[in-house]
Structures are given as structure tokens and as C-alpha cells.
Scaffold this motif. Structure first.
Motif, PDB file in Angstrom:
ATOM      1  N   THR A  28       4.799  14.013 -15.305  1.00 28.75           N
ATOM      2  CA  THR A  28       4.089  13.674 -16.533  1.00 28.75           C
ATOM      3  C   THR A  28       4.354  12.247 -16.989  1.00 28.75           C
ATOM      4  O   THR A  28       3.507  11.641 -17.629  1.00 28.75           O
ATOM      5  CB  THR A  28       4.493  14.639 -17.658  1.00 28.75           C
ATOM      6  N   SER A  29       5.513  11.716 -16.662  1.00 29.40           N
ATOM      7  CA  SER A  29       5.861  10.384 -17.175  1.00 29.40           C
ATOM      8  C   SER A  29       5.386   9.266 -16.247  1.00 29.40           C
ATOM      9  O   SER A  29       4.888   9.502 -15.151  1.00 29.40           O
ATOM     10  CB  SER A  29       7.369  10.289 -17.397  1.00 29.40           C
ATOM     11  N   ASP A  30       5.594   8.034 -16.692  1.00 29.86           N
ATOM     12  CA  ASP A  30       5.170   6.828 -15.990  1.00 29.86           C
ATOM     13  C   ASP A  30       5.920   6.685 -14.664  1.00 29.86           C
ATOM     14  O   ASP A  30       7.144   6.825 -14.634  1.00 29.86           O
ATOM     15  CB  ASP A  30       5.453   5.624 -16.901  1.00 29.86           C
ATOM     16  N   PRO A  31       5.224   6.393 -13.543  1.00 31.59           N
ATOM     17  CA  PRO A  31       5.905   6.286 -12.252  1.00 31.59           C
ATOM     18  C   PRO A  31       6.899   5.123 -12.195  1.00 31.59           C
ATOM     19  O   PRO A  31       7.926   5.221 -11.519  1.00 31.59           O
ATOM     20  CB  PRO A  31       4.769   6.082 -11.245  1.00 31.59           C
ATOM     21  N   LEU A  32       6.616   4.044 -12.923  1.00 28.59           N
ATOM     22  CA  LEU A  32       7.539   2.912 -12.955  1.00 28.59           C
ATOM     23  C   LEU A  32       8.843   3.302 -13.652  1.00 28.59           C
ATOM     24  O   LEU A  32       9.930   2.896 -13.221  1.00 28.59           O
ATOM     25  CB  LEU A  32       6.874   1.741 -13.685  1.00 28.59           C
ATOM     26  N   HIS A  33       8.727   4.128 -14.694  1.00 27.80           N
ATOM     27  CA  HIS A  33       9.908   4.624 -15.394  1.00 27.80           C
ATOM     28  C   HIS A  33      10.742   5.512 -14.468  1.00 27.80           C
ATOM     29  O   HIS A  33      11.973   5.444 -14.478  1.00 27.80           O
ATOM     30  CB  HIS A  33       9.477   5.391 -16.646  1.00 27.80           C
ATOM     31  N   ILE A  34      10.077   6.341 -13.670  1.00 26.72           N
ATOM     32  CA  ILE A  34      10.780   7.216 -12.726  1.00 26.72           C
ATOM     33  C   ILE A  34      11.478   6.384 -11.653  1.00 26.72           C
ATOM     34  O   ILE A  34      12.617   6.678 -11.269  1.00 26.72           O
ATOM     35  CB  ILE A  34       9.808   8.244 -12.111  1.00 26.72           C
ATOM     36  N   LEU A  35      10.818   5.317 -11.175  1.00 29.76           N
ATOM     37  CA  LEU A  35      11.439   4.429 -10.183  1.00 29.76           C
ATOM     38  C   LEU A  35      12.674   3.759 -10.768  1.00 29.76           C
ATOM     39  O   LEU A  35      13.721   3.686 -10.114  1.00 29.76           O
ATOM     40  CB  LEU A  35      10.426   3.377  -9.714  1.00 29.76           C
ATOM     41  N   GLU A  36      12.575   3.272 -11.996  1.00 28.13           N
ATOM     42  CA  GLU A  36      13.730   2.632 -12.651  1.00 28.13           C
ATOM     43  C   GLU A  36      14.868   3.630 -12.824  1.00 28.13           C
ATOM     44  O   GLU A  36      16.040   3.289 -12.618  1.00 28.13           O
ATOM     45  CB  GLU A  36      13.323   2.063 -14.010  1.00 28.13           C
ATOM     46  N   GLN A  37      14.541   4.875 -13.191  1.00 29.96           N
ATOM     47  CA  GLN A  37      15.554   5.922 -13.348  1.00 29.96           C
ATOM     48  C   GLN A  37      16.218   6.215 -12.010  1.00 29.96           C
ATOM     49  O   GLN A  37      17.439   6.391 -11.938  1.00 29.96           O
ATOM     50  CB  GLN A  37      14.892   7.195 -13.905  1.00 29.96           C
TER      51      GLN A  37
ATOM     52  N   LYS B  80       0.826  -1.208   0.000  1.00 25.43           N
ATOM     53  CA  LYS B  80       0.000   0.000   0.000  1.00 25.43           C
ATOM     54  C   LYS B  80       0.854   1.249   0.000  1.00 25.43           C
ATOM     55  O   LYS B  80       0.567   2.211  -0.721  1.00 25.43           O
ATOM     56  CB  LYS B  80      -0.917   0.022   1.228  1.00 25.43           C
ATOM     57  N   ILE B  81       1.920   1.247   0.815  1.00 19.68           N
ATOM     58  CA  ILE B  81       2.835   2.394   0.880  1.00 19.68           C
ATOM     59  C   ILE B  81       3.453   2.647  -0.497  1.00 19.68           C
ATOM     60  O   ILE B  81       3.474   3.788  -0.983  1.00 19.68           O
ATOM     61  CB  ILE B  81       3.931   2.156   1.944  1.00 19.68           C
ATOM     62  N   ILE B  82       3.927   1.586  -1.134  1.00 21.63           N
ATOM     63  CA  ILE B  82       4.588   1.732  -2.440  1.00 21.63           C
ATOM     64  C   ILE B  82       3.603   2.187  -3.505  1.00 21.63           C
ATOM     65  O   ILE B  82       3.897   3.092  -4.292  1.00 21.63           O
ATOM     66  CB  ILE B  82       5.279   0.419  -2.838  1.00 21.63           C
ATOM     67  N   TYR B  83       2.410   1.588  -3.541  1.00 23.43           N
ATOM     68  CA  TYR B  83       1.427   1.968  -4.549  1.00 23.43           C
ATOM     69  C   TYR B  83       0.956   3.412  -4.352  1.00 23.43           C
ATOM     70  O   TYR B  83       0.760   4.139  -5.329  1.00 23.43           O
ATOM     71  CB  TYR B  83       0.239   1.008  -4.544  1.00 23.43           C
ATOM     72  N   ASN B  84       0.796   3.837  -3.091  1.00 19.67           N
ATOM     73  CA  ASN B  84       0.423   5.235  -2.822  1.00 19.67           C
ATOM     74  C   ASN B  84       1.522   6.195  -3.267  1.00 19.67           C
ATOM     75  O   ASN B  84       1.237   7.255  -3.837  1.00 19.67           O
ATOM     76  CB  ASN B  84       0.121   5.439  -1.334  1.00 19.67           C
ATOM     77  N   SER B  85       2.780   5.820  -3.007  1.00 23.77           N
ATOM     78  CA  SER B  85       3.878   6.695  -3.428  1.00 23.77           C
ATOM     79  C   SER B  85       3.986   6.755  -4.950  1.00 23.77           C
ATOM     80  O   SER B  85       4.262   7.822  -5.516  1.00 23.77           O
ATOM     81  CB  SER B  85       5.199   6.250  -2.809  1.00 23.77           C
ATOM     82  N   LEU B  86       3.739   5.625  -5.637  1.00 25.21           N
ATOM     83  CA  LEU B  86       3.763   5.642  -7.104  1.00 25.21           C
ATOM     84  C   LEU B  86       2.599   6.476  -7.665  1.00 25.21           C
ATOM     85  O   LEU B  86       2.754   7.137  -8.699  1.00 25.21           O
ATOM     86  CB  LEU B  86       3.733   4.217  -7.658  1.00 25.21           C
ATOM     87  N   GLU B  87       1.443   6.456  -6.976  1.00 27.13           N
ATOM     88  CA  GLU B  87       0.317   7.316  -7.383  1.00 27.13           C
ATOM     89  C   GLU B  87       0.678   8.791  -7.220  1.00 27.13           C
ATOM     90  O   GLU B  87       0.346   9.625  -8.072  1.00 27.13           O
ATOM     91  CB  GLU B  87      -0.931   6.990  -6.554  1.00 27.13           C
ATOM     92  N   LEU B  88       1.361   9.120  -6.112  1.00 33.90           N
ATOM     93  CA  LEU B  88       1.803  10.509  -5.893  1.00 33.90           C
ATOM     94  C   LEU B  88       2.768  10.951  -6.987  1.00 33.90           C
ATOM     95  O   LEU B  88       2.680  12.079  -7.481  1.00 33.90           O
ATOM     96  CB  LEU B  88       2.480  10.645  -4.524  1.00 33.90           C
ATOM     97  N   ILE B  89       3.694  10.048  -7.353  1.00 34.06           N
ATOM     98  CA  ILE B  89       4.652  10.366  -8.422  1.00 34.06           C
ATOM     99  C   ILE B  89       3.902  10.578  -9.734  1.00 34.06           C
ATOM    100  O   ILE B  89       4.216  11.498 -10.499  1.00 34.06           O
ATOM    101  CB  ILE B  89       5.702   9.240  -8.554  1.00 34.06           C
ATOM    102  N   LYS B  90       2.886   9.748  -9.988  1.00 33.35           N
ATOM    103  CA  LYS B  90       2.088   9.865 -11.218  1.00 33.35           C
ATOM    104  C   LYS B  90       1.372  11.217 -11.275  1.00 33.35           C
ATOM    105  O   LYS B  90       1.291  11.841 -12.335  1.00 33.35           O
ATOM    106  CB  LYS B  90       1.071   8.725 -11.266  1.00 33.35           C
ATOM    107  N   ASP B  91       0.858  11.673 -10.116  1.00 34.26           N
ATOM    108  CA  ASP B  91       0.162  12.956 -10.064  1.00 34.26           C
ATOM    109  C   ASP B  91       1.099  14.138 -10.267  1.00 34.26           C
ATOM    110  O   ASP B  91       0.731  15.122 -10.904  1.00 34.26           O
ATOM    111  CB  ASP B  91      -0.558  13.122  -8.713  1.00 34.26           C
ATOM    112  N   ARG B  92       2.314  14.031  -9.723  1.00 31.59           N
ATOM    113  CA  ARG B  92       3.225  15.176  -9.731  1.00 31.59           C
ATOM    114  C   ARG B  92       4.114  15.258 -10.957  1.00 31.59           C
ATOM    115  O   ARG B  92       4.762  16.272 -11.173  1.00 31.59           O
ATOM    116  CB  ARG B  92       4.099  15.150  -8.480  1.00 31.59           C
TER     117      ARG B  92
END
Length: 156
Positions: free
Chosen positions: A55-64, A41-53
Motif C-alpha cells: 500500500t505504501s510508496d515503493p521508494l519508502h519501502i526501498l529506503e526502509q 528498467k529492472i529497478i523501475y519494474n521491481s519498484l512497480e511490482l512493490i507498488k502493486d503488492r
């Protein structure tokens, strides 16, 4: 350490939503007292926050972020003739990814604030943009290896 058998490396199962092994590895780092659903839940919420803030895919940002934080070299203590040397060695890919995820979660926990999802999202975004404490830790590790380059011939 057991002398009888060498332990087999366990295969990482991808997470249910993003189908990413990286997300499930991150889940294992955040895990406390075996409460996997809370960690997810913590990880999915943080990825949702990244998605909101962003423009690009949150998974791509995590990999970067993981790619930017992964160290290339580290120092390992090696005892030779009564004295201990810090010997620089190259980091294998799997260990580098593990170190990067460990540093990201460690510095996310140390951040000020209440919500772990927000702290993790900020640390991932900082690491993706090459700022933040996890990047500083990687630079510090590289500096240590550079300073001890004279002992590289003790490598094993």
C-alpha cells in the motif's frame, strides 16, 4: 594505489524518474557491461511490482530496506606482530549504504527464478520486513564484530 593524488569522491546524480540518489546507486550495483538502461528498467519494474503488492510508496519501502540492511559495525583484518586479528570498527554512513545495496543485489541475483525485477522486488520487500538473506548477512556481520570485541583496542 597512486601516491600522487587522492581520488575525489564523485557526486551521485539522482535518477530521472524518482529523483532519488538511492535508486541511482542501486542502478550502479545492478549494472552489467555498462548497460545502464537495462539496469534502470529492472529497478523501475521491481519498484512497480512493490507498488502493486503493497500500500505504501515503493521508494519508502526501498529506503526502509536499505536502513534495515545497513550494518553498524564490521570487522577488518589487521596484522599486528605476525598474527592477523579481526578488529571491529564502526561503519560510516556512506559505506553502510553501499554495503546494504551490495548485499540486496547480491542476494537478489542468487534467488531462484528467471526475472531479475521480480527477484529484486522480493529481496527489497523481505529486507523492509526484516527477513531475507541480506538481513541475515547484516546479523552475521554484527555477530562477527561482537565475537572479536576483545581486539577492539587494536583499532586505528
Amino acid at each position: 594505489m597512486s601516491r600522487r593524488n587522492t581520488s575525489r569522491k564523485r557526486l551521485v546524480q539522482p535518477d530521472p524518474i524518482y529523483k532519488s540518489k538511492l535508486v541511482s546507486m542501486l542502478t550502479a550495483r545492478i549494472l552489467k557491461s555498462g548497460k545502464k538502461s537495462i539496469a534502470q528498467k529492472i529497478i523501475y519494474n521491481s519498484l512497480e511490482l512493490i507498488k502493486d503488492r503493497s500500500t505504501s510508496d515503493p521508494l519508502h519501502i526501498l529506503e526502509q530496506a536499505v536502513r534495515n540492511t545497513t550494518p553498524l559495525v564490521e570487522v577488518k583484518a589487521r596484522r599486528i606482530g605476525g598474527s592477523t586479528y579481526q578488529v571491529p570498527i564502526e561503519v560510516r554512513a556512506y559505506r553502510g549504504t553501499n554495503l546494504a545495496l551490495r548485499w540486496i543485489t547480491k542476494f537478489a541475483k542468487e534467488r531462484s527464478g528467471k526475472n531479475m525485477a521480480i527477484k529484486l522486488a522480493h529481496e527489497i520487500m523481505d529486507a523492509a520486513s526484516e527477513t531475507g538473506n541480506s538481513i541475515r548477512k547484516r546479523e552475521e556481520t554484527h555477530r562477527m564484530a561482537e565475537a572479536n570485541k576483545a581486539f577492539a583496542h587494536y583499532r586505528y
